[in-house]
Design a protein around this motif. Sequence first.
Motif, PDB file in Angstrom:
ATOM      1  N   ASP A  90       7.445  72.985-102.615  1.00 11.40           N
ATOM      2  CA  ASP A  90       8.454  72.471-101.606  1.00 11.40           C
ATOM      3  C   ASP A  90       9.358  71.369-101.937  1.00 11.40           C
ATOM      4  N   LEU A  91       9.344  71.077-103.169  1.00  9.03           N
ATOM      5  CA  LEU A  91       9.898  70.344-103.923  1.00  9.03           C
ATOM      6  C   LEU A  91      12.141  70.314-103.592  1.00  9.03           C
ATOM      7  N   ALA A  92      12.425  71.661-103.685  1.00 12.85           N
ATOM      8  CA  ALA A  92      13.607  72.054-103.734  1.00 12.85           C
ATOM      9  C   ALA A  92      14.234  72.527-102.317  1.00 12.85           C
ATOM     10  N   PRO A  93      12.950  72.546-101.732  1.00 15.82           N
ATOM     11  CA  PRO A  93      13.958  72.745 -99.938  1.00 15.82           C
ATOM     12  C   PRO A  93      13.942  70.701 -99.616  1.00 15.82           C
ATOM     13  N   ALA A  94      12.812  70.229-100.103  1.00 14.14           N
ATOM     14  CA  ALA A  94      13.143  69.078 -99.591  1.00 14.14           C
ATOM     15  C   ALA A  94      14.277  68.158 -99.802  1.00 14.14           C
ATOM     16  N   VAL A  95      14.652  68.546-101.260  1.00 15.47           N
ATOM     17  CA  VAL A  95      15.981  67.617-101.907  1.00 15.47           C
ATOM     18  C   VAL A  95      17.320  67.684-101.081  1.00 15.47           C
ATOM     19  N   VAL A  96      17.572  69.523-100.906  1.00 15.35           N
ATOM     20  CA  VAL A  96      17.894  69.986 -99.591  1.00 15.35           C
ATOM     21  C   VAL A  96      18.128  69.136 -98.157  1.00 15.35           C
ATOM     22  N   ASP A 118      24.274  63.671 -95.829  1.00 10.26           N
ATOM     23  CA  ASP A 118      25.153  63.900 -96.268  1.00 10.26           C
ATOM     24  C   ASP A 118      25.245  63.364 -97.501  1.00 10.26           C
ATOM     25  N   CYS A 119      25.186  63.943 -98.228  1.00 13.40           N
ATOM     26  CA  CYS A 119      25.437  63.966 -99.646  1.00 13.40           C
ATOM     27  C   CYS A 119      25.428  64.924-100.808  1.00 13.40           C
ATOM     28  N   GLU A 120      25.704  65.145-101.846  1.00 14.97           N
ATOM     29  CA  GLU A 120      25.519  66.555-102.868  1.00 14.97           C
ATOM     30  C   GLU A 120      23.734  65.851-103.480  1.00 14.97           C
ATOM     31  N   PRO A 121      23.142  66.655-103.787  1.00 11.20           N
ATOM     32  CA  PRO A 121      21.905  66.835-104.883  1.00 11.20           C
ATOM     33  C   PRO A 121      22.462  65.548-106.002  1.00 11.20           C
ATOM     34  N   SER A 122      23.660  65.506-106.736  1.00  7.10           N
ATOM     35  CA  SER A 122      23.574  64.823-107.787  1.00  7.10           C
ATOM     36  C   SER A 122      23.506  63.540-106.973  1.00  7.10           C
ATOM     37  N   ALA A 159      12.985  73.720-112.877  1.00  6.64           N
ATOM     38  CA  ALA A 159      12.898  74.501-112.421  1.00  6.64           C
ATOM     39  C   ALA A 159      13.459  73.834-110.748  1.00  6.64           C
ATOM     40  N   ALA A 160      12.257  72.868-110.522  1.00  9.67           N
ATOM     41  CA  ALA A 160      13.503  73.087-109.037  1.00  9.67           C
ATOM     42  C   ALA A 160      13.862  71.679-109.006  1.00  9.67           C
ATOM     43  N   TRP A 161      14.349  71.362-110.383  1.00  4.26           N
ATOM     44  CA  TRP A 161      15.907  70.781-109.773  1.00  4.26           C
ATOM     45  C   TRP A 161      16.923  71.794-109.734  1.00  4.26           C
ATOM     46  N   SER A 162      16.758  72.358-110.821  1.00 10.89           N
ATOM     47  CA  SER A 162      17.747  74.124-110.757  1.00 10.89           C
ATOM     48  C   SER A 162      17.606  74.423-109.235  1.00 10.89           C
ATOM     49  N   GLU A 202      12.797  82.822-100.102  1.00 12.56           N
ATOM     50  CA  GLU A 202      11.259  83.291-100.472  1.00 12.56           C
ATOM     51  C   GLU A 202      10.678  83.424-101.772  1.00 12.56           C
ATOM     52  N   ARG A 203      11.561  84.402-102.328  1.00 11.08           N
ATOM     53  CA  ARG A 203      11.201  85.014-103.406  1.00 11.08           C
ATOM     54  C   ARG A 203      10.910  83.818-104.111  1.00 11.08           C
ATOM     55  N   MET A 204      11.663  82.504-104.267  1.00  9.14           N
ATOM     56  CA  MET A 204      10.781  81.049-105.104  1.00  9.14           C
ATOM     57  C   MET A 204       9.519  80.548-104.571  1.00  9.14           C
TER      58      MET A 204
END
Length: 264
Positions: A134-140, A147-151, A203-206, A226-228
């Motif tokens: 959940d964390l990675a899609p939440a960042v996106v 309207d910003c980059e992950p950085s 791994a979530a950040w990557s 989906e694979r994640m």
Amino acid sequence: MTPTELTQTEPTRTEPPQARFAARTGAGPPSPGAALELTLRRMRAVRSAWPAGDGVAVFHRIFLAVLEPAGPAGPPPGPLAVRLAERYLSAVETAADGGRAPACWRPLFHHRRHPDVRPRQFALAGIHALTAHDLAPAVVDVCHQADCEPSALEGEFDRVGDLLTLLEERIRENVAPGPELLKVTDPLTHLLGSWNLERAREAAWSSARVLWALRDAAPLAEEFRERMDEAAGLTARCMLTPWRPDPYRTELQKLSTQQDSGLG
């Protein structure tokens, strides 16, 4: 429009996500904790509908406790933490409606009343689902909204990491595995000890950065997500392995301990 006017109307890349929300809507900053309070109300309503011994309720109770502000002096969780909680609630509500929840959460919902799955297993499987999927899609999600980059969310990501660390500490300190404490030699101790929050966060950040890089290739991004999700679900199934001590083996361990004591 002159460069000066552009500078005055567009938020800079150094602005925090909260400022970006305000700049895009033309409104002032949102009231502190408004979105969080709405999420907390939803979580409290869900908690009241579950019995205390329910496996999902074990995780839910601790997650709610770490999200609730400790007091007026402490800053409330930011938009990323709120979005993470919203994703969890979406899975809960989907399962309650008979739908197909994300794979990372399905084992938790499936085993929630299994008598041989311990409370600590449920709680750690919950934090695993939050971090491993959940964390990675939440960042996106927050990047799109702000309207910003992950950085630009690295500080926010670190604060969510602190929240997850607190959640793990509460789980390990306050959620007993059963009537007896797990022993170092128990297979369940080894199984749960194999999972590492820090590595899961890295791994979530990557994964978040990969998903963001694939934002213009939607089918490929969804396949990656989906694979994640499936990989996180497989690990969750292992974490929720039912385990009941074998009485015969326990007697052998007692006998071996007595013999070792006699030799000493």
